[in-house]
Design a protein around this motif. Structure first.
Motif, mmCIF file in Angstrom:
data_model
loop_
_atom_site.group_PDB
_atom_site.id
_atom_site.type_symbol
_atom_site.label_atom_id
_atom_site.label_comp_id
_atom_site.label_asym_id
_atom_site.label_seq_id
_atom_site.Cartn_x
_atom_site.Cartn_y
_atom_site.Cartn_z
ATOM 1 N N TRP A 229 -23.669 -39.080 18.216
ATOM 2 C CA TRP A 229 -22.613 -38.156 17.783
ATOM 3 C C TRP A 229 -21.251 -38.754 18.092
ATOM 4 O O TRP A 229 -21.122 -39.637 18.928
ATOM 5 C CB TRP A 229 -22.793 -36.763 18.390
ATOM 6 C CG TRP A 229 -22.517 -36.610 19.859
ATOM 7 C CD1 TRP A 229 -22.709 -37.519 20.852
ATOM 8 C CD2 TRP A 229 -22.008 -35.441 20.501
ATOM 9 N NE1 TRP A 229 -22.364 -36.994 22.079
ATOM 10 C CE2 TRP A 229 -21.927 -35.721 21.890
ATOM 11 C CE3 TRP A 229 -21.620 -34.184 20.047
ATOM 12 C CZ2 TRP A 229 -21.468 -34.777 22.818
ATOM 13 C CZ3 TRP A 229 -21.170 -33.250 20.980
ATOM 14 C CH2 TRP A 229 -21.098 -33.547 22.329
ATOM 15 N N SER A 230 -20.239 -38.272 17.366
ATOM 16 C CA SER A 230 -18.872 -38.798 17.436
ATOM 17 C C SER A 230 -18.908 -40.285 17.082
ATOM 18 O O SER A 230 -19.478 -40.647 16.060
ATOM 19 C CB SER A 230 -18.265 -38.513 18.815
ATOM 20 O OG SER A 230 -16.875 -38.704 18.793
ATOM 21 N N ASP A 252 -24.023 -38.450 13.356
ATOM 22 C CA ASP A 252 -23.265 -37.199 13.355
ATOM 23 C C ASP A 252 -21.849 -37.422 13.880
ATOM 24 O O ASP A 252 -21.633 -37.372 15.076
ATOM 25 C CB ASP A 252 -23.980 -36.156 14.210
ATOM 26 C CG ASP A 252 -23.196 -34.855 14.313
ATOM 27 O OD1 ASP A 252 -22.481 -34.521 13.357
ATOM 28 O OD2 ASP A 252 -23.311 -34.181 15.355
ATOM 29 N N CYS A 376 -17.999 -33.007 14.850
ATOM 30 C CA CYS A 376 -19.391 -32.887 15.318
ATOM 31 C C CYS A 376 -19.891 -31.440 15.312
ATOM 32 O O CYS A 376 -20.690 -31.057 16.179
ATOM 33 C CB CYS A 376 -19.541 -33.485 16.719
ATOM 34 S SG CYS A 376 -19.273 -35.256 16.794
ATOM 35 N N ARG A 381 -23.202 -25.780 16.878
ATOM 36 C CA ARG A 381 -24.253 -26.756 17.208
ATOM 37 C C ARG A 381 -25.647 -26.219 16.915
ATOM 38 O O ARG A 381 -26.553 -26.987 16.596
ATOM 39 C CB ARG A 381 -24.153 -27.176 18.679
ATOM 40 C CG ARG A 381 -22.960 -28.045 19.013
ATOM 41 C CD ARG A 381 -22.928 -29.356 18.239
ATOM 42 N NE ARG A 381 -23.934 -30.311 18.671
ATOM 43 C CZ ARG A 381 -24.107 -31.506 18.117
ATOM 44 N NH1 ARG A 381 -23.372 -31.874 17.083
ATOM 45 N NH2 ARG A 381 -25.031 -32.324 18.563
#
Length: 406
Positions: A229-230, A252, A376, A381
């Motif tokens: 992620w990021s 992601d 993200c 989430r």
């Protein structure tokens, strides 16, 4: 005006802390009260406020543990870990502020205390890496010792192995997957205590992580996936382009080329932009003036120089082209999910990555209309996990997809 602050940088940090409430990393009231004690734009009061809240939770955790209340102790230590991490975010950069080191160590200690009280217990591991080791946590889906699918989680520029618990592991374990989170060069302990900085060839980092995973009898060797992620949205597909024991990859958001992103985003004259990565100090005068007037931009650049071990923004531009998936994306063999979100500037090139893939590929969009816009999918989430992990379950269930090429 944001939910907490008018300052976009402080608002970003506070929202990130609050986003982990979903998986036990924060409480709404604690975040709001902490934010109310912070003077606008004042890094010192930010650090004091979040540290004080974390310290108070440690006292609660220790008291609960002493009285035999393991669940209460675990929950308080988890929130304390997240708040210690939040406290040091504005301090990133070189030379390293001693307060950052102290807060990071408290973050790590609080998480370790929480991990020991989880069921099944979350295991701290050391992954051999080029004469040293990388820290990780192995989150078991159960205590059966039977082989289970594994999700390996890699971070980006400023997340840590402890934050990965909230970002990836809890949702994975609930679905019956083990999760192995780790910090590599340029991240967490390897950066702060070991002096290791980022490298573009992330397959060289993930390879020993996969080696470690395969040494465990409780891991199904045919069902190992990697999520990033990021900035991990570059690192994960880069690793998958050279590590073919992976059965799936999730980016992601999907990223493509760091230099291309800088070329698009920097306020440079067209002639200078086209010359990149060749750059002269005079070319950056306008950009550096903008950095000085923008706390957010200044922080972003300071962080980048620190994690890459660089001295100047010009140096960052010169090395940016090494962080590219050009000529690499087509080497990825495993099914790959590429995420894109409304309002996430680093998702700008997600479609380009998706289009370049020659493996089974899926582009998943997250929109502001469903509350999932932003970096993200930070405020949604659970929706991200539903879509990404349901896709992963289908990949793992497919006999063809679950046997990656060697």
């Amino acid at each position: 005006m944001g939910l907490f602050f008018a300052d976009p940088l402080f608002e970003r940090f506070a929202m990130r802390a609050l986003s982990h409430a979903l998986y036990g990393g924060a409480d709404f009231g604690e975040c709001f009260v902490t934010a109310s004690q912070i003077a606008p734009g004042d890094v010192d009061s930010w650090f004091r406020a979040w540290t004080a809240t974390a310290d108070r939770l440690v006292q609660i955790a220790e008291s609960s543990a002493a009285d035999g209340h393991a669940v209460s102790a675990r929950e308080a230590w988890l929130r304390a870990s997240n708040y210690y991490r939040t406290s040091w975010l504005p301090l990133v950069g070189a030379p390293v502020d001693p307060r950052l080191v102290e807060a990071f160590d408290r973050e790590a200690e609080a998480f370790a205390r929480a991990a020991a009280l989880m069921t099944p217990a979350v295991e701290a591991v050391e992954i051999p890496y080029e004469g040293t080791s990388l820290p990780g946590y192995f989150h078991r889906a159960d205590d059966s010792c039977q082989p289970r699918p594994l999700l390996i989680a890699t971070n980006g520029y400023d997340a840590t192995v402890h934050e990965a618990h909230f970002a990836h592991a809890v949702a994975a374990v609930r679905r019956g997957y083990h999760c192995l989170s780790f910090d590599g060069p340029g991240q967490g302990r390897p950066l702060i205590h070991q002096g290791l900085v980022f490298r573009p060839d992330w397959e060289a980092v993930v390879r020993p992580v996969v080696d470690y995973a395969l040494s465990r009898p409780d891991v199904d060797p045919q069902r190992i996936a990697l999520i990033g992620w990021s900035f991990g949205g570059y690192l994960a597909p880069r690793a998958a382009s050279g590590e073919h024991r992976l059965a799936a990859c999730i980016a992601d958001p999907g990223q493509w080329d760091l230099l291309e992103a800088l070329r698009l985003l920097l306020p440079l004259p067209p002639a200078v932009r086209e010359r990149l990565p060749e750059i002269a100090p005079a070319d950056l005068e306008a950009v550096e003036a903008q950095m000085r007037s923008s706390p957010s931009l200044h922080w972003t650049v300071r962080r980048a120089l620190w994690v890459h071990g660089l001295d100047s923004f010009a140096d960052y531009i010169r090395i940016a082209g090494k962080y590219s998936l050009r000529g690499r994306a087509e080497r990825i063999r495993c099914p790959t999910l590429v995420a894109w979100a409304d309002g996430d500037p680093i998702a700008r090139f997600a479609e380009q990555l998706h289009d370049a893939l020659q493996c089974p590929r899926t582009l998943v969009r997250f929109t502001a209309a469903e509350g999932a816009g932003g970096h993200c999918e930070e405020t949604a989430r659970s929706l991200f996990h539903q879509r990404a992990y349901d896709w992963l379950e289908a990949v793992f269930a497919s006999p063809g997809a679950a046997h990656p090429c060697r």
